[in-house]
Design an enzyme around this catalytic site. Structure first.
Site, PDB file in Angstrom:
ATOM      1  N   ASN A 273       0.845  -1.190   0.000  1.00 28.25           N
ATOM      2  CA  ASN A 273       0.000   0.000   0.000  1.00 28.25           C
ATOM      3  C   ASN A 273       0.879   1.238   0.000  1.00 28.25           C
ATOM      4  O   ASN A 273       1.943   1.250   0.611  1.00 28.25           O
ATOM      5  CB  ASN A 273      -0.903  -0.007   1.236  1.00 28.25           C
ATOM      6  CG  ASN A 273      -1.795   1.233   1.300  1.00 28.25           C
ATOM      7  OD1 ASN A 273      -2.559   1.509   0.377  1.00 28.25           O
ATOM      8  ND2 ASN A 273      -1.690   1.995   2.379  1.00 28.25           N
TER       9      ASN A 273
ATOM     10  N   HIS B  45       0.969   5.094   1.267  1.00 23.08           N
ATOM     11  CA  HIS B  45       0.295   5.992   2.205  1.00 23.08           C
ATOM     12  C   HIS B  45       0.951   7.369   2.135  1.00 23.08           C
ATOM     13  O   HIS B  45       2.190   7.467   2.147  1.00 23.08           O
ATOM     14  CB  HIS B  45       0.381   5.438   3.636  1.00 23.08           C
ATOM     15  CG  HIS B  45      -0.371   6.275   4.621  1.00 23.08           C
ATOM     16  ND1 HIS B  45      -1.743   6.250   4.729  1.00 23.08           N
ATOM     17  CD2 HIS B  45       0.059   7.192   5.531  1.00 23.08           C
ATOM     18  CE1 HIS B  45      -2.128   7.106   5.657  1.00 23.08           C
ATOM     19  NE2 HIS B  45      -1.048   7.690   6.158  1.00 23.08           N
TER      20      HIS B  45
ATOM     21  N   ASP C 233      -2.453   0.512   8.339  1.00 25.25           N
ATOM     22  CA  ASP C 233      -1.138   1.137   8.121  1.00 25.25           C
ATOM     23  C   ASP C 233      -0.095   0.633   9.121  1.00 25.25           C
ATOM     24  O   ASP C 233       0.816   1.371   9.508  1.00 25.25           O
ATOM     25  CB  ASP C 233      -1.229   2.671   8.204  1.00 25.25           C
ATOM     26  CG  ASP C 233      -2.209   3.256   7.204  1.00 25.25           C
ATOM     27  OD1 ASP C 233      -2.301   2.712   6.090  1.00 25.25           O
ATOM     28  OD2 ASP C 233      -2.875   4.255   7.528  1.00 25.25           O
TER      29      ASP C 233
END
Length: 208
Positions: A108, A110, A151
């Site tokens: 991912n 971020h 996260d």
């Protein structure tokens, strides 16, 4: 050849950054086998189609029960048989079953330097608003593996970006994308494709 599946909710600028690197030959041994969005009008789907890439929408709105959506999402992901799943602005919490099935195979991007400004509720423009409200002088972006937290997965790459005094959330978002996100995400994919990444618990080792 590393087969990647890109999942995105919006315009797909990070998808385009990957496509550009594949096109110019600087990202070798990588193939985007599909793009999944949770929004029918996401421009990312159009970007994918222009490159002849299979692009589909799996929307929560089409399923009365969350579990039905989750199972359809997993089914569609499995259909692409990806070696790596790339979340490029995908604003949906992944089913735990999917995360477990593809452990250390989901990354991912971020828009902050984790562990700052991350976790529940920290996404998109909101992150940049929080950075400015706190008066930060430096922000950036992080690419990390996805685990069952928010996260909290092992960090792969980070890049710092200066905050300017006259920044708005929009100008800061644009700079973070241009100076960090569009660089970090293709580079992380390159490292994974080249077998340069090792994971040990919450730590990653990049071998060059």
């Amino acid at each position: 050849m590393l087969k990647i599946l890109v999942m995105v909710s919006g315009g797909g600028t990070n998808l385009q950054a990957i496509l550009d690197r594949i096109t110019d030959g600087s990202l070798n041994d990588v193939q985007i086998v599909g793009v999944i969005s949770n929004k029918k009008d996401a421009y990312a789907l159009e970007r994918a189609k222009k490159y002849g890439i299979s692009a589909i929408c799996v929307s929560k709105k089409d399923f009365p029960v969350k579990e039905e959506f989750n199972q359809e999402l997993i089914k569609q992901v499995d259909a692409f048989s990806p070696d790596l799943i790339v979340l490029a602005g995908f604003l949906v919490i992944l089913p735990k079953e999917l995360i477990t099935k593809y452990e250390n195979k989901i990354i991912n991007i971020h828009p902050s330097l984790i562990p700052s400004f991350c976790g529940a509720g920290c996404y998109g423009l909101k992150v940049h608003e929080m950075v400015l409200e706190r008066g930060c002088k430096v922000t950036g972006a992080t690419v990390h593996f996805v685990d069952d937290g928010t996260d909290t997965g092992p960090i792969l790459l980070q890049k710092a970006v200066q905050v300017h005094q006259m920044d708005t959330p929009e100008t800061l978002q644009k700079r973070v994308m241009e100076e960090a996100e569009w660089i970090l995400l293709p580079e992380t994919i390159r490292l994974i494709a080249a077998g340069k990444v090792k994971v040990n618990g919450k730590q990653t080792e990049i071998m060059e």
